[in-house]
Design a protein around this motif. Sequence first.
Motif, PDB file in Angstrom:
ATOM      1  N   GLY A  45     -38.968 142.855 112.879  1.00 61.06           N
ATOM      2  CA  GLY A  45     -38.937 141.881 113.975  1.00 61.06           C
ATOM      3  C   GLY A  45     -39.445 140.514 113.597  1.00 61.06           C
ATOM      4  O   GLY A  45     -39.311 139.572 114.379  1.00 61.06           O
ATOM      5  N   ALA A  46     -40.029 140.365 112.401  1.00 56.43           N
ATOM      6  CA  ALA A  46     -40.541 139.062 111.969  1.00 56.43           C
ATOM      7  C   ALA A  46     -39.576 138.349 111.039  1.00 56.43           C
ATOM      8  O   ALA A  46     -39.197 137.205 111.277  1.00 56.43           O
ATOM      9  CB  ALA A  46     -41.897 139.219 111.292  1.00 56.43           C
ATOM     10  N   CYS A  47     -39.175 139.022 109.969  1.00 56.89           N
ATOM     11  CA  CYS A  47     -38.321 138.348 108.963  1.00 56.89           C
ATOM     12  C   CYS A  47     -36.853 138.739 109.056  1.00 56.89           C
ATOM     13  O   CYS A  47     -36.019 138.229 108.314  1.00 56.89           O
ATOM     14  CB  CYS A  47     -38.846 138.611 107.556  1.00 56.89           C
ATOM     15  SG  CYS A  47     -38.703 140.328 107.033  1.00 56.89           S
ATOM     16  N   ASN A  48     -36.537 139.703 109.958  1.00 58.45           N
ATOM     17  CA  ASN A  48     -35.142 140.126 110.203  1.00 58.45           C
ATOM     18  C   ASN A  48     -34.486 140.809 109.011  1.00 58.45           C
ATOM     19  O   ASN A  48     -33.255 140.852 108.918  1.00 58.45           O
ATOM     20  CB  ASN A  48     -34.285 138.936 110.644  1.00 58.45           C
ATOM     21  CG  ASN A  48     -34.741 138.363 111.964  1.00 58.45           C
ATOM     22  OD1 ASN A  48     -35.073 139.110 112.875  1.00 58.45           O
ATOM     23  ND2 ASN A  48     -34.774 137.046 112.066  1.00 58.45           N
ATOM     24  N   VAL A  49     -35.287 141.358 108.112  1.00 53.71           N
ATOM     25  CA  VAL A  49     -34.738 142.109 106.983  1.00 53.71           C
ATOM     26  C   VAL A  49     -34.408 143.532 107.434  1.00 53.71           C
ATOM     27  O   VAL A  49     -35.180 144.164 108.158  1.00 53.71           O
ATOM     28  CB  VAL A  49     -35.738 142.123 105.808  1.00 53.71           C
ATOM     29  CG1 VAL A  49     -35.376 143.206 104.795  1.00 53.71           C
ATOM     30  CG2 VAL A  49     -35.750 140.776 105.124  1.00 53.71           C
ATOM     31  N   MET A  50     -33.246 144.046 106.985  1.00 53.12           N
ATOM     32  CA  MET A  50     -32.851 145.403 107.317  1.00 53.12           C
ATOM     33  C   MET A  50     -33.732 146.390 106.559  1.00 53.12           C
ATOM     34  O   MET A  50     -33.930 146.260 105.350  1.00 53.12           O
ATOM     35  CB  MET A  50     -31.372 145.623 106.950  1.00 53.12           C
ATOM     36  CG  MET A  50     -30.855 147.009 107.285  1.00 53.12           C
ATOM     37  SD  MET A  50     -30.776 147.309 109.076  1.00 53.12           S
ATOM     38  CE  MET A  50     -29.407 146.212 109.515  1.00 53.12           C
ATOM     39  N   LEU A  51     -34.267 147.364 107.270  1.00 57.54           N
ATOM     40  CA  LEU A  51     -35.161 148.362 106.681  1.00 57.54           C
ATOM     41  C   LEU A  51     -34.401 149.662 106.432  1.00 57.54           C
ATOM     42  O   LEU A  51     -33.412 149.962 107.112  1.00 57.54           O
ATOM     43  CB  LEU A  51     -36.338 148.621 107.623  1.00 57.54           C
ATOM     44  CG  LEU A  51     -37.153 147.383 108.019  1.00 57.54           C
ATOM     45  CD1 LEU A  51     -38.097 147.724 109.168  1.00 57.54           C
ATOM     46  CD2 LEU A  51     -37.920 146.841 106.834  1.00 57.54           C
ATOM     47  N   THR A  52     -34.882 150.431 105.490  1.00 61.00           N
ATOM     48  CA  THR A  52     -34.244 151.721 105.199  1.00 61.00           C
ATOM     49  C   THR A  52     -34.582 152.715 106.298  1.00 61.00           C
ATOM     50  O   THR A  52     -35.637 152.602 106.950  1.00 61.00           O
ATOM     51  CB  THR A  52     -34.720 152.274 103.855  1.00 61.00           C
ATOM     52  OG1 THR A  52     -36.121 152.582 103.950  1.00 61.00           O
ATOM     53  CG2 THR A  52     -34.489 151.271 102.730  1.00 61.00           C
ATOM     54  N   PRO A  53     -33.718 153.698 106.537  1.00 67.74           N
ATOM     55  CA  PRO A  53     -34.026 154.739 107.532  1.00 67.74           C
ATOM     56  C   PRO A  53     -35.356 155.429 107.244  1.00 67.74           C
ATOM     57  O   PRO A  53     -36.092 155.767 108.168  1.00 67.74           O
ATOM     58  CB  PRO A  53     -32.845 155.705 107.400  1.00 67.74           C
ATOM     59  CG  PRO A  53     -31.720 154.849 106.904  1.00 67.74           C
ATOM     60  CD  PRO A  53     -32.365 153.866 105.967  1.00 67.74           C
ATOM     61  N   GLN A  54     -35.663 155.607 105.966  1.00 67.91           N
ATOM     62  CA  GLN A  54     -36.924 156.250 105.602  1.00 67.91           C
ATOM     63  C   GLN A  54     -38.115 155.413 106.082  1.00 67.91           C
ATOM     64  O   GLN A  54     -39.078 155.947 106.635  1.00 67.91           O
ATOM     65  CB  GLN A  54     -37.005 156.446 104.088  1.00 67.91           C
ATOM     66  CG  GLN A  54     -38.302 157.116 103.646  1.00 67.91           C
ATOM     67  CD  GLN A  54     -38.406 157.230 102.133  1.00 67.91           C
ATOM     68  OE1 GLN A  54     -37.576 156.689 101.411  1.00 67.91           O
ATOM     69  NE2 GLN A  54     -39.420 157.946 101.665  1.00 67.91           N
ATOM     70  N   THR A  55     -38.037 154.084 105.869  1.00 71.96           N
ATOM     71  CA  THR A  55     -39.123 153.194 106.305  1.00 71.96           C
ATOM     72  C   THR A  55     -39.288 153.248 107.810  1.00 71.96           C
ATOM     73  O   THR A  55     -40.407 153.342 108.328  1.00 71.96           O
ATOM     74  CB  THR A  55     -38.836 151.742 105.868  1.00 71.96           C
ATOM     75  OG1 THR A  55     -38.787 151.675 104.448  1.00 71.96           O
ATOM     76  CG2 THR A  55     -39.919 150.801 106.368  1.00 71.96           C
ATOM     77  N   VAL A  56     -38.162 153.230 108.530  1.00 67.61           N
ATOM     78  CA  VAL A  56     -38.213 153.269 109.993  1.00 67.61           C
ATOM     79  C   VAL A  56     -38.840 154.568 110.467  1.00 67.61           C
ATOM     80  O   VAL A  56     -39.700 154.585 111.363  1.00 67.61           O
ATOM     81  CB  VAL A  56     -36.800 153.092 110.580  1.00 67.61           C
ATOM     82  CG1 VAL A  56     -36.816 153.302 112.096  1.00 67.61           C
ATOM     83  CG2 VAL A  56     -36.242 151.720 110.231  1.00 67.61           C
ATOM     84  N   ASN A  57     -38.427 155.682 109.873  1.00 65.52           N
ATOM     85  CA  ASN A  57     -38.970 156.969 110.273  1.00 65.52           C
ATOM     86  C   ASN A  57     -40.459 157.075 109.993  1.00 65.52           C
ATOM     87  O   ASN A  57     -41.215 157.662 110.771  1.00 65.52           O
ATOM     88  CB  ASN A  57     -38.220 158.098 109.560  1.00 65.52           C
ATOM     89  CG  ASN A  57     -36.842 158.333 110.169  1.00 65.52           C
ATOM     90  OD1 ASN A  57     -36.607 158.006 111.328  1.00 65.52           O
ATOM     91  ND2 ASN A  57     -35.940 158.908 109.382  1.00 65.52           N
ATOM     92  N   LEU A  58     -40.911 156.483 108.880  1.00 66.82           N
ATOM     93  CA  LEU A  58     -42.334 156.510 108.548  1.00 66.82           C
ATOM     94  C   LEU A  58     -43.154 155.764 109.593  1.00 66.82           C
ATOM     95  O   LEU A  58     -44.286 156.147 109.899  1.00 66.82           O
ATOM     96  CB  LEU A  58     -42.563 155.898 107.157  1.00 66.82           C
ATOM     97  CG  LEU A  58     -42.150 156.764 105.961  1.00 66.82           C
ATOM     98  CD1 LEU A  58     -42.302 155.973 104.669  1.00 66.82           C
ATOM     99  CD2 LEU A  58     -42.992 158.045 105.901  1.00 66.82           C
TER     100      LEU A  58
END
Length: 261
Positions: free
Chosen positions: A215-228
């Motif tokens: 939500g700050a830099c608008n970089v797409m995160l990996t599903p693993q990062t999101v789940n963590l």
Amino acid sequence: MSNTPARFYDGKVGKMAIVDGLKALDAIDELVRSAEKELAAGPGAVAAAEAQVQSLENVLAQIKDTGGAIARKMHSLEVDIKAREEDVRKTQEHQRQAKSNKEYQIFREKIEKDRSAIAKIEDEILALMEEQEKISAQASQMKKALADAAAKADETRKAVEKRAAEINAALGELAARRSSSAAAVDPEDMKLYERARRSARGTSALAPLRGAVCGACNVMLTPQTVNLVFIGKDIVTCVSCHRILYADDQTDTRTEKGDDT
């Protein structure tokens, strides 16, 4: 028994209590940043007000210089008129003693020439007097503007000094609050937070998930990062801006299941 703050996992909202603690710490840091920014802006406001006063003083000085130049010019012309009038008087005496009509006419022409020159000088003096009236009016207006600007500068200076005292007192209180909040954070988590704060460069050290995006830099995160982030057993940071990630009420819950569609 260890004094290190424990991490608590709330399965209902999918967040560690420690993240809430860091968010509270970040809120304090935001208040500090805002206060320090306002404190730093104070001298600039005073300098701007004083610069306005200096600018008006310079303009008034120029107006006075112009008025002085006009006065000196008028004085010079008045001296010139007196000299020419004296020449006319002397020429008239010579004219009365003229021994021939030709000599009389020569004196007459000289007198007329001097009187014509005097008339032109008098017209020039009248024009300068009109200009001097305008300059005088400008000077009066500028003096009023200068007085108003000086009063405003003084008011600004006092307001800034008063506000600075208030801000410094508030910063003292915030420092105490921050120290207390920081003491409740695990030292390793605090290191991550301070790193995130340095990377954020004057903005929030935490960032909410927005779908699978930081939500700050608008970089797409990996599903693993999101789940963590949703699992909440460890603090997770953005690989790009290094801010600490968290899920809030606006986070798309589909990402909890790793749904990147």
